[in-house]
Design a protein around this motif. Structure first.
Motif, PDB file in Angstrom:
ATOM      1  N   ILE A  56       9.737  63.878  28.307  1.00  0.00           N
ATOM      2  CA  ILE A  56      10.402  63.483  29.365  1.00  0.00           C
ATOM      3  C   ILE A  56       9.874  64.189  30.643  1.00  0.00           C
ATOM      4  O   ILE A  56       9.298  65.389  30.326  1.00  0.00           O
ATOM      5  CB  ILE A  56      11.834  63.505  29.310  1.00  0.00           C
ATOM      6  CG1 ILE A  56      12.489  64.876  29.116  1.00  0.00           C
ATOM      7  CG2 ILE A  56      12.447  62.341  28.325  1.00  0.00           C
ATOM      8  CD1 ILE A  56      14.049  64.909  28.934  1.00  0.00           C
ATOM      9  N   GLY A  57      10.162  63.906  31.680  1.00  0.00           N
ATOM     10  CA  GLY A  57       9.702  64.512  32.958  1.00  0.00           C
ATOM     11  C   GLY A  57      10.363  65.828  33.569  1.00  0.00           C
ATOM     12  O   GLY A  57      10.868  66.490  32.646  1.00  0.00           O
ATOM     13  N   ASP A  58       9.985  66.203  34.712  1.00  0.00           N
ATOM     14  CA  ASP A  58      10.402  67.515  35.269  1.00  0.00           C
ATOM     15  C   ASP A  58      12.078  67.323  35.145  1.00  0.00           C
ATOM     16  O   ASP A  58      12.602  66.610  35.714  1.00  0.00           O
ATOM     17  CB  ASP A  58       9.883  67.467  36.583  1.00  0.00           C
ATOM     18  CG  ASP A  58      10.174  68.728  37.457  1.00  0.00           C
ATOM     19  OD1 ASP A  58      11.063  69.521  37.103  1.00  0.00           O
ATOM     20  OD2 ASP A  58       9.424  69.101  38.311  1.00  0.00           O
ATOM     21  N   PRO A  59      12.560  68.488  34.577  1.00  0.00           N
ATOM     22  CA  PRO A  59      13.759  68.720  34.364  1.00  0.00           C
ATOM     23  C   PRO A  59      14.745  68.738  35.818  1.00  0.00           C
ATOM     24  O   PRO A  59      15.939  68.550  35.874  1.00  0.00           O
ATOM     25  CB  PRO A  59      14.165  69.901  33.687  1.00  0.00           C
ATOM     26  CG  PRO A  59      12.950  70.824  33.960  1.00  0.00           C
ATOM     27  CD  PRO A  59      11.846  69.814  33.982  1.00  0.00           C
ATOM     28  N   ASP A  97       4.856  75.491  38.686  1.00  0.00           N
ATOM     29  CA  ASP A  97       5.632  76.372  39.513  1.00  0.00           C
ATOM     30  C   ASP A  97       7.033  76.892  38.853  1.00  0.00           C
ATOM     31  O   ASP A  97       7.426  77.963  39.059  1.00  0.00           O
ATOM     32  CB  ASP A  97       5.964  75.665  40.788  1.00  0.00           C
ATOM     33  CG  ASP A  97       6.941  74.557  40.667  1.00  0.00           C
ATOM     34  OD1 ASP A  97       6.430  73.530  39.817  1.00  0.00           O
ATOM     35  OD2 ASP A  97       7.730  74.359  41.148  1.00  0.00           O
ATOM     36  N   LEU A  98       7.573  76.025  37.906  1.00  0.00           N
ATOM     37  CA  LEU A  98       8.405  76.238  37.154  1.00  0.00           C
ATOM     38  C   LEU A  98       8.191  77.630  36.252  1.00  0.00           C
ATOM     39  O   LEU A  98       8.734  78.434  35.939  1.00  0.00           O
ATOM     40  CB  LEU A  98       9.157  75.331  36.409  1.00  0.00           C
ATOM     41  CG  LEU A  98      10.273  74.690  36.786  1.00  0.00           C
ATOM     42  CD1 LEU A  98      10.024  73.529  38.007  1.00  0.00           C
ATOM     43  CD2 LEU A  98      10.964  73.730  35.972  1.00  0.00           C
ATOM     44  N   ASN A 167       6.931  74.836  27.421  1.00  0.00           N
ATOM     45  CA  ASN A 167       7.519  73.997  28.076  1.00  0.00           C
ATOM     46  C   ASN A 167       9.063  74.458  27.947  1.00  0.00           C
ATOM     47  O   ASN A 167       9.689  74.687  26.897  1.00  0.00           O
ATOM     48  CB  ASN A 167       7.141  72.681  27.671  1.00  0.00           C
ATOM     49  CG  ASN A 167       5.910  72.042  27.818  1.00  0.00           C
ATOM     50  OD1 ASN A 167       5.005  72.669  27.640  1.00  0.00           O
ATOM     51  ND2 ASN A 167       5.814  71.186  29.126  1.00  0.00           N
ATOM     52  N   MET A 168       9.901  73.799  28.935  1.00  0.00           N
ATOM     53  CA  MET A 168      11.505  73.817  28.618  1.00  0.00           C
ATOM     54  C   MET A 168      11.675  72.834  27.525  1.00  0.00           C
ATOM     55  O   MET A 168      11.000  71.731  27.759  1.00  0.00           O
ATOM     56  CB  MET A 168      12.123  73.299  29.764  1.00  0.00           C
ATOM     57  CG  MET A 168      13.508  73.428  29.801  1.00  0.00           C
ATOM     58  SD  MET A 168      14.297  73.056  31.363  1.00  0.00           S
ATOM     59  CE  MET A 168      16.341  72.891  30.486  1.00  0.00           C
TER      60      MET A 168
END
Length: 224
Positions: A56-59, A97-98, A167-168
């Motif tokens: 899935i995408g950016d949290p 950036d995260l 990744n998260m």
């Protein structure tokens, strides 16, 4: 790929580059024989191909929450067909950036925002036997009427490698999986002992004081 994914070499060609990279890194982590991942049931689920995956995408993005809800909803409906060691592994597309600026505490805030958001869009009522306050000792996360144990890994976890991933990432395990595992008491005790032994070798940090066993009276799921 915004759907429930079952891994196989021939399936990976449908994945985007970042998705394939995340899955390959996860596979290496789960199958590493020189530095075995501490959670033995997770490695069993991986080796038996009972795990299911979601990309899935950016949290930070609102639409990502709806992607997560859709995948978790499908997993909830189908998970009992996947095997007794199943979990849902969610990989977030995690921008640079995260990865470069977010701390463990920042990711913790993102994690709780995801859980709160899931509860807000859940079509099912929260189970009556589970408190809604996460500080309550018997609280556990619920979605679509199913109770889940939630694990989160992030790029910011450096000393605690058992919680590190590029990744998260979430690992979402149904309560019934843990209950089935705990039914074999002697086996479960042996595995839990080995998990702690592996943790000592795997992490530079000491074992977290809040690590506990599922179902214990003094167990606080939210702290883990």
């Amino acid at each position: 790929m915004r759907e429930l994914y079952t891994d196989a070499p021939s399936h990976r060609e449908v994945l985007d580059d970042w998705e394939r990279t995340a899955l390959e890194q996860f596979s290496e982590k789960m199958s590493d024989k020189t530095k075995p991942f501490p959670c033995i049931p997770a490695t069993i689920g991986f080796s038996k191909n009972q795990l299911r995956y979601g990309f899935i995408g950016d949290p930070r993005n609102e639409e990502t929450l709806y992607e997560l809800a859709a995948i978790l909803g499908k997993f909830t409906r189908e998970s009992k067909h996947f095997g007794p060691y199943t979990s849902l592994i969610i990989f977030y597309q995690t921008p640079v950036d995260l990865k470069e600026t977010y701390t463990v505490e920042d990711y913790e805030q993102l994690f709780w925002e995801q859980l709160s958001g899931l509860t807000a869009v859940d079509a099912e009522e929260w189970p009556e036997d589970i408190p809604v306050d996460p500080h309550h000792p018997i609280w556990e996360f619920c979605f679509n009427g199913e109770k889940y144990f939630m694990y989160c890994a992030t790029p910011a976890h450096v000393s605690r490698q058992s919680r590190h991933f590029d990744n998260m990432m979430l690992a979402i395990t149904p309560r019934w999986v843990l209950q089935e595992f705990n039914k074999k008491e002697k086996f479960a005790r042996s595995i839990k002992k080995k998990v702690r032994e592996r943790l000592i070798k795997y992490d530079d940090a000491t074992i977290h004081p809040d690590l506990n066993s599922y179902g214990s009276e003094d167990n606080f799921e939210w702290r883990q």
